[in-house]
Design a protein around this motif. Structure first.
Motif, PDB file in Angstrom:
ATOM      1  N   TYR A 202       0.804  -1.232   0.000  1.00  0.00           N
ATOM      2  CA  TYR A 202       0.000   0.000   0.000  1.00  0.00           C
ATOM      3  C   TYR A 202       0.835   1.279   0.000  1.00  0.00           C
ATOM      4  O   TYR A 202       0.406   2.283  -0.518  1.00  0.00           O
ATOM      5  CB  TYR A 202      -1.000   0.055   1.181  1.00  0.00           C
ATOM      6  CG  TYR A 202      -1.683  -1.261   1.434  1.00  0.00           C
ATOM      7  CD1 TYR A 202      -2.209  -1.991   0.379  1.00  0.00           C
ATOM      8  CD2 TYR A 202      -1.772  -1.792   2.704  1.00  0.00           C
ATOM      9  CE1 TYR A 202      -2.806  -3.211   0.591  1.00  0.00           C
ATOM     10  CE2 TYR A 202      -2.369  -3.020   2.924  1.00  0.00           C
ATOM     11  CZ  TYR A 202      -2.881  -3.733   1.860  1.00  0.00           C
ATOM     12  OH  TYR A 202      -3.452  -4.941   2.076  1.00  0.00           O
ATOM     13  N   ALA A 203       2.026   1.249   0.620  1.00  0.00           N
ATOM     14  CA  ALA A 203       2.914   2.418   0.649  1.00  0.00           C
ATOM     15  C   ALA A 203       2.181   3.686   1.065  1.00  0.00           C
ATOM     16  O   ALA A 203       2.344   4.746   0.462  1.00  0.00           O
ATOM     17  CB  ALA A 203       3.594   2.603  -0.720  1.00  0.00           C
ATOM     18  N   LEU A 204       1.355   3.589   2.102  1.00  0.00           N
ATOM     19  CA  LEU A 204       0.716   4.801   2.634  1.00  0.00           C
ATOM     20  C   LEU A 204       1.764   5.583   3.412  1.00  0.00           C
ATOM     21  O   LEU A 204       2.668   4.990   4.000  1.00  0.00           O
ATOM     22  CB  LEU A 204      -0.451   4.427   3.556  1.00  0.00           C
ATOM     23  CG  LEU A 204      -1.555   3.586   2.916  1.00  0.00           C
ATOM     24  CD1 LEU A 204      -2.656   3.307   3.929  1.00  0.00           C
ATOM     25  CD2 LEU A 204      -2.128   4.275   1.689  1.00  0.00           C
ATOM     26  N   TYR A 205       1.634   6.900   3.424  1.00  0.00           N
ATOM     27  CA  TYR A 205       2.605   7.723   4.145  1.00  0.00           C
ATOM     28  C   TYR A 205       2.262   7.674   5.633  1.00  0.00           C
ATOM     29  O   TYR A 205       1.213   8.196   6.049  1.00  0.00           O
ATOM     30  CB  TYR A 205       2.578   9.155   3.613  1.00  0.00           C
ATOM     31  CG  TYR A 205       2.723   9.206   2.107  1.00  0.00           C
ATOM     32  CD1 TYR A 205       3.761   8.518   1.464  1.00  0.00           C
ATOM     33  CD2 TYR A 205       1.820   9.896   1.315  1.00  0.00           C
ATOM     34  CE1 TYR A 205       3.884   8.537   0.092  1.00  0.00           C
ATOM     35  CE2 TYR A 205       1.938   9.925  -0.066  1.00  0.00           C
ATOM     36  CZ  TYR A 205       2.969   9.238  -0.660  1.00  0.00           C
ATOM     37  OH  TYR A 205       3.097   9.243  -2.020  1.00  0.00           O
ATOM     38  N   PRO A 206       3.108   7.052   6.459  1.00  0.00           N
ATOM     39  CA  PRO A 206       2.710   6.771   7.842  1.00  0.00           C
ATOM     40  C   PRO A 206       2.518   8.011   8.702  1.00  0.00           C
ATOM     41  O   PRO A 206       1.777   7.972   9.684  1.00  0.00           O
ATOM     42  CB  PRO A 206       3.861   5.918   8.385  1.00  0.00           C
ATOM     43  CG  PRO A 206       4.964   5.987   7.402  1.00  0.00           C
ATOM     44  CD  PRO A 206       4.431   6.522   6.121  1.00  0.00           C
ATOM     45  N   HIS A 207       3.168   9.120   8.336  1.00  0.00           N
ATOM     46  CA  HIS A 207       3.075  10.318   9.177  1.00  0.00           C
ATOM     47  C   HIS A 207       1.873  11.178   8.812  1.00  0.00           C
ATOM     48  O   HIS A 207       1.631  12.200   9.451  1.00  0.00           O
ATOM     49  CB  HIS A 207       4.361  11.138   9.049  1.00  0.00           C
ATOM     50  CG  HIS A 207       4.640  11.582   7.635  1.00  0.00           C
ATOM     51  ND1 HIS A 207       4.882  10.698   6.618  1.00  0.00           N
ATOM     52  CD2 HIS A 207       4.705  12.813   7.090  1.00  0.00           C
ATOM     53  CE1 HIS A 207       5.103  11.373   5.498  1.00  0.00           C
ATOM     54  NE2 HIS A 207       4.990  12.648   5.756  1.00  0.00           N
ATOM     55  N   MET A 208       1.152  10.800   7.760  1.00  0.00           N
ATOM     56  CA  MET A 208       0.001  11.606   7.338  1.00  0.00           C
ATOM     57  C   MET A 208      -1.288  10.865   7.676  1.00  0.00           C
ATOM     58  O   MET A 208      -1.330   9.636   7.677  1.00  0.00           O
ATOM     59  CB  MET A 208       0.021  11.823   5.820  1.00  0.00           C
ATOM     60  CG  MET A 208       1.171  12.664   5.318  1.00  0.00           C
ATOM     61  SD  MET A 208       1.002  12.859   3.533  1.00  0.00           S
ATOM     62  CE  MET A 208       2.567  13.629   3.147  1.00  0.00           C
ATOM     63  N   SER A 209      -2.359  11.623   7.897  1.00  0.00           N
ATOM     64  CA  SER A 209      -3.676  11.014   8.103  1.00  0.00           C
ATOM     65  C   SER A 209      -4.178  10.486   6.759  1.00  0.00           C
ATOM     66  O   SER A 209      -3.556  10.716   5.712  1.00  0.00           O
ATOM     67  CB  SER A 209      -4.638  12.070   8.642  1.00  0.00           C
ATOM     68  OG  SER A 209      -4.790  13.085   7.661  1.00  0.00           O
ATOM     69  N   VAL A 210      -5.318   9.818   6.806  1.00  0.00           N
ATOM     70  CA  VAL A 210      -5.928   9.348   5.554  1.00  0.00           C
ATOM     71  C   VAL A 210      -6.165  10.541   4.623  1.00  0.00           C
ATOM     72  O   VAL A 210      -5.852  10.502   3.436  1.00  0.00           O
ATOM     73  CB  VAL A 210      -7.262   8.620   5.850  1.00  0.00           C
ATOM     74  CG1 VAL A 210      -8.026   8.334   4.569  1.00  0.00           C
ATOM     75  CG2 VAL A 210      -6.988   7.323   6.604  1.00  0.00           C
ATOM     76  N   ARG A 211      -6.654  11.638   5.205  1.00  0.00           N
ATOM     77  CA  ARG A 211      -6.892  12.839   4.394  1.00  0.00           C
ATOM     78  C   ARG A 211      -5.579  13.324   3.772  1.00  0.00           C
ATOM     79  O   ARG A 211      -5.517  13.640   2.585  1.00  0.00           O
ATOM     80  CB  ARG A 211      -7.502  13.948   5.259  1.00  0.00           C
ATOM     81  CG  ARG A 211      -7.899  15.190   4.482  1.00  0.00           C
ATOM     82  CD  ARG A 211      -8.292  16.323   5.417  1.00  0.00           C
ATOM     83  NE  ARG A 211      -9.426  15.993   6.268  1.00  0.00           N
ATOM     84  CZ  ARG A 211     -10.691  16.038   5.855  1.00  0.00           C
ATOM     85  NH1 ARG A 211     -10.972  16.430   4.634  1.00  0.00           N
ATOM     86  NH2 ARG A 211     -11.654  15.732   6.682  1.00  0.00           N
TER      87      ARG A 211
END
Lengths: 284, 382
Positions: B87-96
């Motif tokens: 998924y490579a979501l940015y861990p320091h950012m919220s879903v928004r």
């Protein structure tokens, strides 16, 4: 006593011995600091007299006179500002430069990367004392003696800091950067928006280590400073020590005030520092 | 919505150490199509996808998006969106923050960013999670955020690199359905990589099967199942894959006959229709493919061959039974790799209903003569 009782007793005594060893180690480190702090609060004439007694750690009376004397006898505020400015500049510029260098070595592909990185590693083993004299000549030729620049510029780029950043960045998931690139970020925006916020532990580690190094730096400032104008605290305390009359309470108060910023920085970044050191250790 | 065709023209990927991961790769994905690239681990499917994304350089040949050669374009210029395996979501950012990031990088106005994020969040049922950090989300929710980050962009091409492989089986089925519905609704050209042939068969408008960096066959799922181009595709598509045995084609007074071990199986009309040049192979050895579904139990003496049960898996509505028979079975390299040895594979048969077979039990199997597949000894379809 049965077998399990003996085993339990052995385990308990082993643990007690371990704790005792740790307590002795802690005392070895903390007692000099306590002596400095408590001595700085005593009347000057009591400091040496009570040094070998329990009163060295348990004073009869407490006074801030020594601190007032330091400010009266030396331009402490100026030295403090000098130290803060010099160390703060090295640390903040160093965080920027060394993190970018570490990232470039860890992630970007460019010609000569391996060679240059090996050179950086080689520089790590060269002691500063070995290059102090050539560096002094260079600074003199450039007319930078007795300036802030001479005390800041040569130390911004630091091989060990680059290595710490490199070790951390190499372990970050590559997909984070790839995702940022697909999302439209270039190399710099990927670094500042994605990589740096996820690298707080290593930033804290490098900040603390370089702060400690340059806050206590003595040899180089002694070589390049002439007057008190740009002199930092370590050189100033050496000069203060030689200033008659010799007053130990004042010297200890000076030392205590010099140590305080280090403690503040360490407490502020401690959480990240521990994580950073642990992460570096795991990654080898 | 902007759409775009994607094409590989003689594309190749060769690493500096000389290893060739993709060889002479030619493939066209049309506007709005969902094409699935499938193959075993290390076959080069993810590398091909990353070449389209601009995350891998193209060593030779061309990659085209919407008719333009994009070999030298950086990823950010290609207007593609990608969903990564982890998924490579940015861990320091919220879903928004994650959803906003690609829009902020394109310097869209704040009002438009908000509108697009809210639209995507509503579409994927993420509205209540907008202020959460990725670490508190479940696997399925993270997957939806990754999808959201892709669709919020209005990208012209979606690239998905095994997006379901980190999910548990039931969630995988649900999200697979969601992805199919979303792709149909948005109509975006999609290139989807998986090693799971069930995913490939259920999702893809067309499926491209790869092996060792070489494209084996591109076809609609049903066509791939019914007319595999070679033994590899036959073995890879289908669960279990096709049984392949050595045999020989003869002609007797009943017409064409396949000799399979001691058995003689007449070639049915269906088989003959599927192999126009088959008569030319009379008197020659070949590889014969039999789908597990084409095998059935029969009475003693009337069947193809007696077979000894090795193991059986009951799925409730059907039973897969693995048997040893007096046939020279051939491993497609998928199965051989999975087993890690060169032993002859068992014959698989899929039988309806629950059947409590015991090991060493002897069965009589017959094969549907209209559902045989004939391959050259090298494994190519006749």
């Amino acid at each position: 006593m049965n077998t399990s009782g003996i085993a339990r007793k052995r385990r308990w005594s082993g643990r007690a011995a371990g704790h005792a060893a740790l307590i002795v180690s802690v005392l070895l480190f903390i007692v000099p600091v306590l002596l400095m702090l408590i001595g700085s609060l005593k009347p000057d004439e009591r400091v040496l007299v009570e040094a070998g007694t329990i009163k060295a750690l348990w004073p009869d009376s407490v006074s801030l006179q020594n601190y007032a004397d330091v400010f009266r006898r030396a331009d402490f505020a100026r030295f403090l500002v000098n130290s803060l400015f010099i160390t703060g500049s090295i640390v903040s510029a160093g965080l920027l430069v060394n993190s970018l260098a570490g990232y470039a070595f860890a992630r970007l592909r460019w010609r000569g990367r391996t060679l240059l990185f090996n050179l950086v590693l080689a520089v790590m083993v060269v002691p500063f004392e070995a290059i102090a004299v050539p560096l002094f000549y260079q600074v003199s030729i450039l007319g930078l003696r007795d300036t802030y620049v001479a005390q800041i510029l040569p130390f911004i780029a630091n091989a060990f800091s680059i290595f710490l950043f490199y070790s951390f960045f190499i372990g970050l998931p590559r997909e984070l950067e790839e995702s940022a690139r697909v999302d439209g970020a270039g190399v710099l925006r990927t670094f500042f928006f994605i990589i740096a916020p996820n690298a707080r532990p290593v930033f804290a580690t490098v900040a603390i280590l370089s702060f400690l190094t340059w806050w206590g730096s003595y040899l180089w400032p002694l070589m390049v400073t002439i007057g008190p104008g740009v002199r930092p605290l370590p050189v100033a305390i050496a000069t203060f020590y030689t200033l008659p009359p010799l007053q130990w309470g004042d010297i200890l108060a000076f030392g205590t005030m010099m140590v305080m910023p280090v403690l503040v920085v360490f407490v502020a970044f401690q959480r990240w520092f521990v994580r950073g050191v642990a992460a570096s250790a795991v990654k080898g | 919505m902007v759409m775009a065709a994607v094409a590989f023209h003689h594309a190749e990927k060769v690493y500096p150490d000389g290893s060739r991961v993709i060889s002479d790769f030619n493939l066209e994905i049309t506007d709005g199509e969902l094409l699935v690239m499938v193959g075993p681990s290390g076959c080069g499917k993810s590398t091909a996808l990353r070449m389209v994304a601009g995350l891998e350089e193209v060593s030779n040949g061309e990659i085209l998006i919407d008719g333009q050669v994009v070999n030298d374009w950086p990823p950010q210029r290609r207007n593609i969106a990608m969903v990564f395996q982890n998924y490579a979501l940015y861990p320091h950012m919220s879903v928004r923050g994650n959803l906003e990031f690609p829009l902020r990088m394109r310097r869209l106005a704040a009002a438009e960013i908000r509108q697009r994020v809210e639209r995507a969040a509503a579409m994927l049922d993420l509205t209540a999670l907008l202020d959460c950090k990725p670490r508190v989300l479940s696997g399925g929710q993270r997957q939806r955020v990754a999808m959201g980050r892709a669709i919020v962009r209005d990208a012209s091409v979606f690239l998905m690199d095994e997006p379901l492989s980190n999910l548990d089986a039931s969630l995988r089925v649900q999200i697979r359905t969601d992805i199919a519905a979303l792709q149909q609704r948005l109509g975006i050209t999609t290139l989807y990589v998986t090693h799971d042939q069930v995913e490939a068969m259920t999702l893809g408008h067309r499926v491209a099967v790869m092996r060792a960096g070489v494209l084996q066959q591109v076809a609609a799922p049903r066509e791939l199942y019914e007319n595999p181009a070679n033994v590899f595709v036959a073995g890879f598509i289908g669960s279990p894959g096709m049984n392949v045995v050595r045999g020989r084609l003869e002609k007797d007074d009943r017409g064409l006959v396949l000799l399979l071990g001691a058995a003689r199986v007449p070639v049915g009309e269906g088989t003959r229709t599927g192999h126009p040049g088959l008569e030319g192979w009379c008197g020659r050895s070949m590889l014969i493919g039999m789908r597990p579904e084409a095998l059935s139990l029969t009475e003693a003496g009337a069947g193809l061959m007696p077979a000894t049960v090795r193991s059986a898996e009951s799925l409730g509505h059907e039973t897969i039974v693995y048997v040893d028979a007096a046939l020279e079975t051939v491993a497609t390299d998928v199965a051989a790799t999975a087993r890690g040895d060169q032993a002859a594979p068992p014959l698989a048969a899929v039988l309806p209903g629950h059947r409590p077979f015991k090991p060493e039990e002897v069965l009589n199997l017959s094969v549907d003569p209209d559902r045989l597949y004939c391959f050259t000894p090298e494994g190519e379809r006749i």
